[in-house]
Design an enzyme around this catalytic site. Structure first.
Site, PDB file in Angstrom:
ATOM      1  N   CYS A 144      -2.475  -3.526   7.385  1.00  0.00           N
ATOM      2  CA  CYS A 144      -2.013  -3.510   8.771  1.00  0.00           C
ATOM      3  C   CYS A 144      -2.403  -2.179   9.418  1.00  0.00           C
ATOM      4  O   CYS A 144      -2.909  -1.270   8.750  1.00  0.00           O
ATOM      5  CB  CYS A 144      -0.499  -3.716   8.834  1.00  0.00           C
ATOM      6  SG  CYS A 144       0.445  -2.294   8.240  1.00  0.00           S
TER       7      CYS A 144
ATOM      8  N   GLU B 132       0.818  -1.212   0.000  1.00  0.00           N
ATOM      9  CA  GLU B 132       0.000   0.000   0.000  1.00  0.00           C
ATOM     10  C   GLU B 132       0.851   1.260   0.000  1.00  0.00           C
ATOM     11  O   GLU B 132       0.571   2.207  -0.747  1.00  0.00           O
ATOM     12  CB  GLU B 132      -0.927   0.030   1.232  1.00  0.00           C
ATOM     13  CG  GLU B 132      -1.889  -1.129   1.307  1.00  0.00           C
ATOM     14  CD  GLU B 132      -1.398  -2.291   2.168  1.00  0.00           C
ATOM     15  OE1 GLU B 132      -2.231  -2.938   2.816  1.00  0.00           O
ATOM     16  OE2 GLU B 132      -0.164  -2.547   2.191  1.00  0.00           O
TER      17      GLU B 132
END
Length: 180
Positions: free
Chosen positions: A91, A57
């Site tokens: 995360c 990401e």
């Protein structure tokens, strides 16, 4: 957007995860979609760059923010019209970055029971109150089985990049996946 479109983008993210696996990285891949097209795609590069923050990401976000055509004007929420497709639940670190940049929505494959920031461990995306950054919706389960299996394929192999590699010669790839 219907499920076939979501699956189309998730297959693109899975291709990036396969690329990560071939490179000896934890196999996570993602694509950022805006106006019906991919504007950035990336894979984990933590081992390659020896930097634990180089998750898929963040790699893609760097690409978007550094491209004048993708972010032509400075704005508080440059991802407000963008959707993320990622093979594993972001995360806590990535979930926070996505919220700060105003991501519109996230679709992911499998949950992340150790570090998940979209509800598995901590609901950074929407459950935590924040005085400034709006929440975003995160939906899991797209290509879930494929996402789990590619992670399992990685974790039965030796990780030569680990500080203390674990011997895994006797590990067997589990192919059964329980309900999600």
């Amino acid at each position: 957007m219907d499920d076939s479109q979501h699956l189309r983008w998730m297959r693109e993210a899975m291709a990036m995860a396969e690329e990560a696996l071939l490179a000896g990285e934890v196999p996570v891949g993602c694509v950022f979609v805006r106006d019906g097209r991919i504007i950035a795609k990336a894979r984990n590069r933590t081992n390659q760059l020896r930097n634990a923050t180089r998750h898929a990401e963040l790699e893609a976000i760097d690409e978007i923010l550094s491209d004048q055509a993708l972010t032509p004007e400075e704005t508080k929420y440059p991802l407000s019209t963008t959707i993320l497709y990622v093979t594993v639940e972001p995360c806590i670190m990535c979930s926070s970055a996505l919220r700060q940049l105003g991501i519109r929505e996230v679709f992911y494959g499998c949950g992340n029971d150790r570090f998940g920031g979209c509800g598995s461990v901590l609901g950074v995306n929407s459950e935590l109150e924040h005085p400034e950054h709006p929440p975003y919706k995160a939906t899991g389960g797209y290509c879930r089985e494929d996402a789990i299996m590619i992670l399992r394929r990685f974790y039965v192999t030796e990780n030569t990049n680990a500080p203390v590699p674990k011997l895994k010669a006797n590990r067997v790839l589990k192919t059964e996946i329980g309900p999600g």
